[in-house]
Motif scaffolding. Structure first.
Motif, PDB file in Angstrom:
ATOM      1  N   UNK A 189       0.821  -1.202   0.000  1.00 35.14           N
ATOM      2  CA  UNK A 189       0.000   0.000   0.000  1.00 35.14           C
ATOM      3  C   UNK A 189       0.858   1.256   0.000  1.00 35.14           C
ATOM      4  N   UNK A 190       1.932   1.249   0.809  1.00 32.66           N
ATOM      5  CA  UNK A 190       2.830   2.410   0.838  1.00 32.66           C
ATOM      6  C   UNK A 190       3.455   2.635  -0.535  1.00 32.66           C
ATOM      7  N   UNK A 191       3.896   1.554  -1.169  1.00 24.11           N
ATOM      8  CA  UNK A 191       4.471   1.673  -2.511  1.00 24.11           C
ATOM      9  C   UNK A 191       3.435   2.188  -3.510  1.00 24.11           C
ATOM     10  N   UNK A 192       2.201   1.700  -3.397  1.00 23.48           N
ATOM     11  CA  UNK A 192       1.153   2.123  -4.326  1.00 23.48           C
ATOM     12  C   UNK A 192       0.868   3.616  -4.171  1.00 23.48           C
ATOM     13  N   UNK A 193       0.722   4.069  -2.919  1.00 27.73           N
ATOM     14  CA  UNK A 193       0.507   5.502  -2.686  1.00 27.73           C
ATOM     15  C   UNK A 193       1.684   6.311  -3.234  1.00 27.73           C
ATOM     16  N   UNK A 194       2.894   5.829  -2.961  1.00 28.95           N
ATOM     17  CA  UNK A 194       4.100   6.532  -3.381  1.00 28.95           C
ATOM     18  C   UNK A 194       4.199   6.582  -4.903  1.00 28.95           C
ATOM     19  N   UNK A 195       3.830   5.481  -5.554  1.00 32.66           N
ATOM     20  CA  UNK A 195       3.900   5.423  -7.010  1.00 32.66           C
ATOM     21  C   UNK A 195       2.904   6.383  -7.654  1.00 32.66           C
ATOM     22  N   UNK A 196       1.683   6.421  -7.118  1.00 35.35           N
ATOM     23  CA  UNK A 196       0.683   7.345  -7.672  1.00 35.35           C
ATOM     24  C   UNK A 196       1.102   8.797  -7.450  1.00 35.35           C
ATOM     25  N   UNK A 197       1.724   9.066  -6.308  1.00 36.06           N
ATOM     26  CA  UNK A 197       2.205  10.418  -6.055  1.00 36.06           C
ATOM     27  C   UNK A 197       3.323  10.780  -7.031  1.00 36.06           C
ATOM     28  N   UNK A 198       4.226   9.830  -7.272  1.00 39.08           N
ATOM     29  CA  UNK A 198       5.314  10.084  -8.226  1.00 39.08           C
ATOM     30  C   UNK A 198       4.759  10.450  -9.602  1.00 39.08           C
ATOM     31  N   UNK A 199       3.755   9.724 -10.036  1.00 39.67           N
ATOM     32  CA  UNK A 199       3.133  10.037 -11.330  1.00 39.67           C
ATOM     33  C   UNK A 199       2.530  11.438 -11.328  1.00 39.67           C
ATOM     34  N   UNK A 200       1.929  11.825 -10.189  1.00 44.25           N
ATOM     35  CA  UNK A 200       1.283  13.133 -10.105  1.00 44.25           C
ATOM     36  C   UNK A 200       2.299  14.271 -10.093  1.00 44.25           C
ATOM     37  N   UNK A 201       3.490  14.036  -9.512  1.00 42.40           N
ATOM     38  CA  UNK A 201       4.485  15.102  -9.412  1.00 42.40           C
ATOM     39  C   UNK A 201       5.092  15.460 -10.763  1.00 42.40           C
ATOM     40  N   UNK A 202       5.201  14.488 -11.653  1.00 43.24           N
ATOM     41  CA  UNK A 202       5.700  14.707 -13.016  1.00 43.24           C
ATOM     42  C   UNK A 202       7.139  15.223 -13.018  1.00 43.24           C
ATOM     43  N   UNK A 203       7.977  14.649 -12.161  1.00 44.42           N
ATOM     44  CA  UNK A 203       9.401  14.974 -12.141  1.00 44.42           C
ATOM     45  C   UNK A 203      10.196  13.684 -12.034  1.00 44.42           C
ATOM     46  N   UNK A 204      11.478  13.763 -12.347  1.00 43.22           N
ATOM     47  CA  UNK A 204      12.331  12.585 -12.266  1.00 43.22           C
ATOM     48  C   UNK A 204      12.785  12.368 -10.827  1.00 43.22           C
ATOM     49  N   UNK A 205      12.929  11.112 -10.452  1.00 45.81           N
ATOM     50  CA  UNK A 205      13.452  10.823  -9.120  1.00 45.81           C
ATOM     51  C   UNK A 205      14.962  10.641  -9.190  1.00 45.81           C
ATOM     52  N   UNK A 206      15.614  10.891  -8.076  1.00 42.53           N
ATOM     53  CA  UNK A 206      17.063  10.746  -8.005  1.00 42.53           C
ATOM     54  C   UNK A 206      17.433   9.294  -7.706  1.00 42.53           C
ATOM     55  N   UNK A 207      18.709   8.985  -7.814  1.00 38.86           N
ATOM     56  CA  UNK A 207      19.192   7.665  -7.428  1.00 38.86           C
ATOM     57  C   UNK A 207      18.929   7.470  -5.939  1.00 38.86           C
ATOM     58  N   UNK A 208      18.479   6.280  -5.562  1.00 37.22           N
ATOM     59  CA  UNK A 208      18.159   6.007  -4.161  1.00 37.22           C
ATOM     60  C   UNK A 208      19.373   6.253  -3.278  1.00 37.22           C
ATOM     61  N   UNK A 209      19.186   7.101  -2.265  1.00 41.08           N
ATOM     62  CA  UNK A 209      20.278   7.451  -1.373  1.00 41.08           C
ATOM     63  C   UNK A 209      20.261   6.608  -0.117  1.00 41.08           C
ATOM     64  N   UNK A 210      21.270   6.796   0.711  1.00 44.08           N
ATOM     65  CA  UNK A 210      21.359   6.064   1.972  1.00 44.08           C
ATOM     66  C   UNK A 210      20.170   6.420   2.860  1.00 44.08           C
ATOM     67  N   UNK A 211      19.557   5.422   3.431  1.00 44.03           N
ATOM     68  CA  UNK A 211      18.409   5.640   4.290  1.00 44.03           C
ATOM     69  C   UNK A 211      17.093   5.702   3.545  1.00 44.03           C
ATOM     70  N   UNK A 212      17.124   5.660   2.219  1.00 38.24           N
ATOM     71  CA  UNK A 212      15.901   5.702   1.428  1.00 38.24           C
ATOM     72  C   UNK A 212      15.501   4.296   1.002  1.00 38.24           C
ATOM     73  N   UNK A 213      14.307   4.175   0.443  1.00 32.53           N
ATOM     74  CA  UNK A 213      13.798   2.883   0.010  1.00 32.53           C
ATOM     75  C   UNK A 213      12.656   2.426   0.900  1.00 32.53           C
ATOM     76  N   UNK A 214      12.449   1.131   0.986  1.00 36.61           N
ATOM     77  CA  UNK A 214      11.336   0.553   1.734  1.00 36.61           C
ATOM     78  C   UNK A 214      11.845  -0.127   2.992  1.00 36.61           C
ATOM     79  N   UNK A 215      11.181   0.116   4.113  1.00 37.84           N
ATOM     80  CA  UNK A 215      11.573  -0.492   5.381  1.00 37.84           C
ATOM     81  C   UNK A 215      10.330  -0.744   6.222  1.00 37.84           C
ATOM     82  N   UNK A 216      10.450  -1.637   7.187  1.00 37.07           N
ATOM     83  CA  UNK A 216       9.370  -1.941   8.121  1.00 37.07           C
ATOM     84  C   UNK A 216       9.859  -1.668   9.531  1.00 37.07           C
ATOM     85  N   UNK A 217       9.032  -0.996  10.327  1.00 36.73           N
ATOM     86  CA  UNK A 217       9.400  -0.610  11.682  1.00 36.73           C
ATOM     87  C   UNK A 217       8.319  -1.015  12.668  1.00 36.73           C
TER      88      UNK A 217
END
Length: 321
Positions: free
Chosen positions: A197-225
């Motif tokens: 669900x988090x990925x789905x929300x994030x993906x739809x937001x990315x499409x809405x922003x209409x900009x390129x994403x940067x290379x995944x940096x340290x501390x970024x990506x998917x995690x569970x807490x």
């Protein structure tokens, strides 16, 4: 069901609300000209943050009950984006529960007054008290803890809210003080559902922003807490550097995207730096945070709570309990 979900969203928004200053590209605690380097450890930072909370709450009327919210209170220093994580900071977040929803604005004002009496200063202008759901952003002097008292909307038509307070410490070095990052947990069916669900929300937001994403940096990506009995999926990423005009357009598209989906969009002050956009989904409890930085990068984070086991065990298509 919807009301309880809305409260969960407010709690999550509170957990990130006080990070507006830290995440907007401003630096703290020895990284900015003229600022002081902070010498403390996790225990000292936590004790001071608790003290600031009680300075605001102990004299309140009606008397609220503090309910702890948010992820692990100790995390990487947000001013040190993509660093090796040498520095940490403490963030404590509480809902002010056990009082009528119509009293939320009054509690925020009382928190403001208590902090003003102690000589603490505003991060930006005072709240707009004509707004039924105000937000106050302040900092302590001289030790530079940042705090937010805000009112999340529970029922706009009835003027009911939920007051909350978040305190964020200055950044401090680990220095053997025993600080620990939010701990990863063993994956469950609920975790996997929250991650999707988090990925789905994030993906739809990315499409809405209409900009390129940067290379995944340290501390970024998917995690569970996990924090107590609550579990969360967290997906974060960044855009490529944007011009000032492009950033404004991207934030406008993001706001329109969330408004179109019916997400909550609490007000955040903009005088102290680039605006941080917060949005909460009242259905599944997801929270989005979009934070511009001084170098033109937009940092995006999507946090989704994992459903409890009794929900994840339901047969596909079964009605909610």
């Amino acid at each position: 069901m919807r009301r309880s979900r809305a409260m969960a969203v407010v709690a999550s928004l509170t957990a990130v609300g006080a990070l507006v200053g830290c995440g907007s590209g401003q630096t703290r605690s020895g990284t900015e000209t003229g600022s002081k380097r902070v010498t403390m450890n996790e225990q000292q930072a936590t004790e001071r943050a608790e003290e600031i909370v009680h300075q605001a709450v102990d004299g309140m009327s009606p008397k609220p009950t503090l309910k702890r919210t948010g992820l692990n209170p100790v995390g990487a220093c947000l001013a040190d984006d993509h660093s090796a994580g040498e520095r940490r900071q403490v963030t404590l977040s509480y809902q002010l529960t056990g009082v009528p929803g119509t009293e939320a604005k009054k509690l925020v004002r009382q928190a403001r007054d208590a902090w003003v009496r102690r000589g603490y200063t505003f991060q930006s202008s005072d709240a707009d008290w004509s707004d039924p759901f105000p937000t106050v952003n302040m900092r302590t002097v001289p030790d530079d803890f940042w705090m937010t008292a805000l009112t999340g909307v529970v029922d706009k038509a009835k003027g009911e809210g939920l007051a909350a307070i978040t305190i964020t410490s200055p950044c401090f070095g680990t220095g053997g003080s025993g600080t620990a990052a939010s701990s990863s947990v063993r994956r469950t069916t609920g975790d996997e559902q929250a991650e999707r669900l988090a990925r789905a929300h994030s993906s739809r937001l990315y499409d809405a922003l209409q900009v390129r994403h940067a290379v995944t940096g340290e501390g970024e990506g998917l995690a569970t807490y996990q924090e107590g009995e609550e579990r969360y999926a967290h997906h974060s990423w960044s855009t490529e550097p944007l011009t000032e005009d492009a950033m404004a357009q991207v934030l406008t598209r993001a706001r329109a995207h969330f408004q179109g989906l019916g997400w909550m969009l609490p007000q955040t002050p903009t005088e102290a730096g680039p605006p941080v956009l917060l949005a909460g989904n009242t259905v599944d409890g997801s929270v989005a945070r979009l934070a511009p930085t001084a170098d033109g990068v937009l940092r995006v984070a999507m946090t989704t709570p994992a459903p409890p086991p009794e929900i994840t065990r339901r047969a596909p298509g079964a009605a909610p309990v």
